[in-house]
Scaffold this motif. Structure first.
Motif, PDB file in Angstrom:
ATOM      1  N   LEU A   1       0.810  -1.213   0.000  1.00 21.85           N
ATOM      2  CA  LEU A   1       0.000   0.000   0.000  1.00 21.85           C
ATOM      3  C   LEU A   1       0.845   1.265   0.000  1.00 21.85           C
ATOM      4  O   LEU A   1       0.508   2.244  -0.680  1.00 21.85           O
ATOM      5  CB  LEU A   1      -0.955  -0.005   1.205  1.00 21.85           C
ATOM      6  N   THR A   2       1.951   1.280   0.760  1.00 16.65           N
ATOM      7  CA  THR A   2       2.806   2.469   0.752  1.00 16.65           C
ATOM      8  C   THR A   2       3.514   2.622  -0.593  1.00 16.65           C
ATOM      9  O   THR A   2       3.731   3.736  -1.064  1.00 16.65           O
ATOM     10  CB  THR A   2       3.838   2.422   1.882  1.00 16.65           C
TER      11      THR A   2
ATOM     12  N   LEU B   1     -16.279  -3.482  -4.523  1.00 18.80           N
ATOM     13  CA  LEU B   1     -14.820  -3.436  -4.654  1.00 18.80           C
ATOM     14  C   LEU B   1     -14.151  -3.512  -3.281  1.00 18.80           C
ATOM     15  O   LEU B   1     -13.170  -4.243  -3.088  1.00 18.80           O
ATOM     16  CB  LEU B   1     -14.397  -2.152  -5.379  1.00 18.80           C
ATOM     17  N   CYS B   2     -14.700  -2.759  -2.331  1.00 15.47           N
ATOM     18  CA  CYS B   2     -14.137  -2.775  -0.974  1.00 15.47           C
ATOM     19  C   CYS B   2     -14.336  -4.134  -0.309  1.00 15.47           C
ATOM     20  O   CYS B   2     -13.458  -4.616   0.417  1.00 15.47           O
ATOM     21  CB  CYS B   2     -14.779  -1.680  -0.123  1.00 15.47           C
ATOM     22  N   TRP B   3     -15.480  -4.754  -0.561  1.00 16.72           N
ATOM     23  CA  TRP B   3     -15.751  -6.059   0.037  1.00 16.72           C
ATOM     24  C   TRP B   3     -14.762  -7.096  -0.493  1.00 16.72           C
ATOM     25  O   TRP B   3     -14.299  -7.961   0.256  1.00 16.72           O
ATOM     26  CB  TRP B   3     -17.187  -6.457  -0.256  1.00 16.72           C
ATOM     27  N   ALA B   4     -14.429  -7.020  -1.778  1.00 12.31           N
ATOM     28  CA  ALA B   4     -13.441  -7.941  -2.339  1.00 12.31           C
ATOM     29  C   ALA B   4     -12.079  -7.740  -1.670  1.00 12.31           C
ATOM     30  O   ALA B   4     -11.372  -8.707  -1.363  1.00 12.31           O
ATOM     31  CB  ALA B   4     -13.324  -7.728  -3.852  1.00 12.31           C
ATOM     32  N   ALA B   5     -11.717  -6.479  -1.431  1.00 12.78           N
ATOM     33  CA  ALA B   5     -10.448  -6.192  -0.753  1.00 12.78           C
ATOM     34  C   ALA B   5     -10.469  -6.704   0.680  1.00 12.78           C
ATOM     35  O   ALA B   5      -9.490  -7.288   1.164  1.00 12.78           O
ATOM     36  CB  ALA B   5     -10.193  -4.681  -0.772  1.00 12.78           C
ATOM     37  N   TRP B   6     -11.596  -6.498   1.361  1.00 14.21           N
ATOM     38  CA  TRP B   6     -11.724  -6.945   2.750  1.00 14.21           C
ATOM     39  C   TRP B   6     -11.590  -8.461   2.846  1.00 14.21           C
ATOM     40  O   TRP B   6     -10.868  -8.982   3.708  1.00 14.21           O
ATOM     41  CB  TRP B   6     -13.059  -6.492   3.325  1.00 14.21           C
ATOM     42  N   ARG B   7     -12.297  -9.190   1.994  1.00 12.44           N
ATOM     43  CA  ARG B   7     -12.260 -10.653   2.053  1.00 12.44           C
ATOM     44  C   ARG B   7     -10.861 -11.184   1.797  1.00 12.44           C
ATOM     45  O   ARG B   7     -10.412 -12.130   2.443  1.00 12.44           O
ATOM     46  CB  ARG B   7     -13.245 -11.253   1.034  1.00 12.44           C
TER      47      ARG B   7
ATOM     48  N   ALA C   1      -9.255   4.413   1.765  1.00 15.13           N
ATOM     49  CA  ALA C   1     -10.176   3.377   2.243  1.00 15.13           C
ATOM     50  C   ALA C   1      -9.471   2.036   2.390  1.00 15.13           C
ATOM     51  O   ALA C   1      -9.684   1.314   3.368  1.00 15.13           O
ATOM     52  CB  ALA C   1     -11.359   3.246   1.288  1.00 15.13           C
ATOM     53  N   LEU C   2      -8.629   1.681   1.428  1.00 16.21           N
ATOM     54  CA  LEU C   2      -7.923   0.400   1.494  1.00 16.21           C
ATOM     55  C   LEU C   2      -6.989   0.358   2.700  1.00 16.21           C
ATOM     56  O   LEU C   2      -6.866  -0.678   3.363  1.00 16.21           O
ATOM     57  CB  LEU C   2      -7.127   0.169   0.210  1.00 16.21           C
ATOM     58  N   THR C   3      -6.334   1.462   2.972  1.00 17.63           N
ATOM     59  CA  THR C   3      -5.439   1.526   4.128  1.00 17.63           C
ATOM     60  C   THR C   3      -6.215   1.370   5.431  1.00 17.63           C
ATOM     61  O   THR C   3      -5.776   0.690   6.362  1.00 17.63           O
ATOM     62  CB  THR C   3      -4.669   2.865   4.124  1.00 17.63           C
TER      63      THR C   3
END
Length: 258
Positions: free
Chosen positions: A14-15, A139-145, A94-96
């Protein structure tokens, strides 16, 4: 999306993505997004870092958010790597935040969680159906899972440092959540439809609002059905009823009576 990136030590996925985004949006030629086709956004073009700040500072309805991410996903798919980096950069606050929540209590896996969250989001950005509603949420749910899978895979694999090593019984019940749901349905504790609802909305990509629309009921009704079924399964897990072979369908009456 009104979240501030967390501070991390060292370079993570992420960074590194943030550094790439900064290079992409610096003067004299920052990557520019045309916001004019997106209802609710300013009728102008703007550099992507300004778009990200705008999203962090303001609240937009689902129509605006959906159309924005349709545009960004389309650009990422059709216009090359720069737009992939750009779309990820817009999503990074949001991803962070998601990665920080997932890795809380699993500090040693923080870098792996960062990588998985980014990979999950990128996969969805490239492959998700852009037509259904709640695109940003999906999209966020896919990242969370993807990130949660990192800590779930590790959960229970190592003994705490303050416990003696040696043999121990496996945790009850045994198996993946989908296996537990299958056992509960086979035992008659819940219906197959309820098992599918829990699996699709808790562990899959389905949104409960979308399923409710397909079934002709409200989302609140579907949530209530899911909650009731989950309580039955939770009670069965507590009793240890799902740790072995499935029981007969006659158990359904007992469960409903309870």
């Amino acid at each position: 999306m009104a979240t501030t990136p967390r501070t991390r030590t060292g370079d993570t996925a992420l960074t590194t993505a943030e550094t790439a985004f900064e290079l992409l949006t610096c003067e004299p030629a920052p990557l520019v997004f045309d916001a004019r086709p997106v209802p609710g956004l300013p009728d102008t073009t703007m550099p992507l870092h300004e778009l990200r700040k705008l999203l962090m500072d303001g609240r937009y309805d689902s129509n605006t958010t959906d159309e924005l991410w349709r545009q960004l996903a389309h650009h990422a798919r059709e216009w090359g790597p720069a737009w992939v980096v750009g779309a990820i950069g817009v999503a990074l606050p949001a991803l962070t935040h998601l990665a920080a929540k997932i890795s809380r209590g699993y500090t040693r896996h923080a870098d792996d969680v960062d990588s998985a969250v980014l990979a999950g989001f990128l996969q969805a950005l490239r492959a998700a159906d852009l037509t259904p509603p709640r695109l940003w949420l999906r999209l966020c749910w896919a990242a969370w899972r993807a990130g949660a899978a990192v800590v779930k895979a590790d959960d229970g694999e190592e003994l705490p440092l303050d416990l003696p090593t040696g043999s121990r019984s496996p945790r009850m019940p045994y198996g993946h959540p989908d296996l537990l749901l299958g056992r509960a349905a086979a035992a008659g504790l819940i219906t197959a439809e309820a098992a599918e609802l829990i699996s699709a909305t808790r562990f899959g990509d389905a949104l409960i609002e979308q399923l409710a629309a397909e079934k002709g009921v409200t989302a609140s009704v579907l949530r209530m059905r899911r909650r009731r079924a989950e309580r039955v399964v939770a009670a069965a897990v507590t009793r240890g009823d799902l740790s072995g072979p499935s029981r007969s369908s006659g158990c359904q009456e007992t469960a409903m009576a309870a």
